[in-house]
Design an enzyme around this catalytic site. Structure first.
Site, PDB file in Angstrom:
ATOM      1  CB  SER A 191      -0.795   0.040   1.140  1.00 33.04           C
ATOM      2  OG  SER A 191      -1.499   1.088   1.499  1.00 33.04           O
TER       3      SER A 191
ATOM      4  CE1 TYR B 182      -4.542  -2.988   5.377  1.00 34.14           C
ATOM      5  CE2 TYR B 182      -3.769  -0.580   5.066  1.00 34.14           C
ATOM      6  CZ  TYR B 182      -4.009  -1.986   4.501  1.00 34.14           C
ATOM      7  OH  TYR B 182      -4.184  -2.106   3.229  1.00 34.14           O
TER       8      TYR B 182
ATOM      9  CE  LYS C 161      -1.864  -5.062   3.293  1.00 31.71           C
ATOM     10  NZ  LYS C 161      -2.113  -6.214   2.416  1.00 31.71           N
TER      11      LYS C 161
END
Ligand SMILES: NC(=O)c1ccc[n+]([C@@H]2O[C@H](COP(=O)([O-])OP(=O)(O)OC[C@H]3O[C@@H](n4cnc5c(N)ncnc54)[C@H](O)[C@@H]3O)[C@@H](O)[C@H]2O)c1
Length: 334
Positions: free
Chosen positions: A117, A141, A145
């Site tokens: 991301s 989050y 990643k």
């Protein structure tokens, strides 16, 4: 080619499955339906289960000995929820992905494409980021990643595993055939909120952050039509070995965006043009964790994948609006 697609019942996964099919490839979907709807799987080859279920992975490999690569999209993806439930995010996105990668390597399935991301990038002057730019993760989050990028790089350096890591910018829009799109009931991202306000499902659209250091004070993003993003995966699967040969490394990171930065006010102006009337607006301070934003330098994707985004932001907005009209029929809710 035959491709294992984890998270293939999700928003991006279901549209990537379709892009693979249109290019003549066969997706094999592995999804627990934790969030993705069953309807998005359609009649594709489907295993309902968890990415960390090694016995299931073994069965899939046995039943599909011709798998060429894995696209690993399955994850928990809601940023505010990751702040509230860090354990679930680290368990599912990190620990389970680790099991998946180890089992894939053991099964002789070394090619992994990973969904990362743009939210990993630290804010940079000018806002255009290359893959080499500095990182600054703002949520559990985003940290999951980043961790998986590092894990993949380490695994690729010392095992047979090979990794192409795609850093997605901001996917919007739907499948061009309107078979799938955004399925959450109240989408929190900006285009979803605009669609709700335009359709009268909420009273106004709120611009959060009007005093930021951008050309008009609002956040900047790189909105990419999800169909272009899906097509980038097709290229990456097809050129997987060539890409790694070209960079002479066992893993690499590639930005997937349009290369254009668009502010929230600019997005609203495009939206109103496509929608054909104005949307009631209010303004508010940034929400906790909101970032000014970034847009992609896309030279590496062009060079290694021979891919560029082709669809305009207006086309993506039109596709999101068309899906909003259609989704009741497919999902059973508006
Ligand atoms: N949507 C975005 O804006 C965006 C931006 C950047 C990166 N990404 C990444 O792209 C990927 C796909 O995102 P999306 O928007 O399609 O999300 P999504 O929630 O629609 O899809 C994720 C899918 O994974 C499945 N899943 C979750 N945990 C699982 C598990 N343990 N085992 C099996 N299946 C599981 C869910 O049921 C769901 O269908 C994610 O990895 C996400 O982090 C998304």
């Amino acid at each position: 080619m035959k491709v294992l697609l984890t998270g293939g019942a999700g928003y991006i996964g279901s549209i990537t499955a379709k892009a693979l099919e249109e290019a003549g490839h066969t997706p094999v979907i592995l999804d627990s339906l934790l969030s993705g709807p069953r309807a998005f799987v359609r009649d594709r080859i489907f295993y309902e289960g968890d990415i960390a279920d090694r016995a299931l992975l073994g069965r899939i490999a046995e039943e599909h000995p011709d798998l060429d690569a894995t696209i690993h999209m399955a994850a928990r993806i809601v940023v505010p929820e990751s702040v509230e439930k860090p354990y679930e995010y680290y368990r599912d996105n990190v620990a389970k992905s680790l099991e998946l990668f180890d089992e894939l390597t053991a099964l002789g399935l070394p090619r992994v494409l990973f969904s990362s991301s743009a939210s990993l990038y630290a804010t940079k002057d000018g806002f255009e980021v290359t893959e080499e730019d500095g990182l600054g993760t703002g949520s559990p989050y985003a940290r999951t990643k980043l961790m998986m990028e590092l894990v993949l790089q380490d695994l690729a350096a010392s095992t047979d595993l090979r990794a192409v890591i795609l850093r997605y910018f901001n996917p919007i829009g739907s499948d061009p055939g309107l078979e799938s799109g955004i399925y959450v009931k109240e989408p929190s991202h900006v285009l979803g909120q605009l669609v709700l306000a335009a359709r009268g499902q909420k009273p106004t659209f709120t611009i959060t952050g009007t005093d930021l250091p951008t050309r008009d004070g609002t956040g900047i993003r790189d909105y990419i039509h999800v169909w272009d993003l899906a097509r980038a995966h097709v290229r990456a699967v097809e050129k997987f070995d060539d890409v790694l040969a070209e960079v002479a490394a066992p893993s690499t990171i590639i930005n997937v965006g349009t290369g254009d930065g668009v502010t929230v006010r600019e997005l609203v102006a495009s939206f109103e043009k496509v929608f054909g009337s104005s949307v009631p607006l209010t303004e508010a301070p940034p929400r906790p964790g909101d970032v000014v934003g970034a847009y992609a330098n896309v030279d590496k994707a062009a060079e290694l994948l021979g891919w560029r985004a082709e669809l305009s932001i207006d086309e993506a907005i039109a596709s999101a609006l068309a899906w909003a009209e259609r989704r009741q029929e497919i999902l059973g809710y508006e």
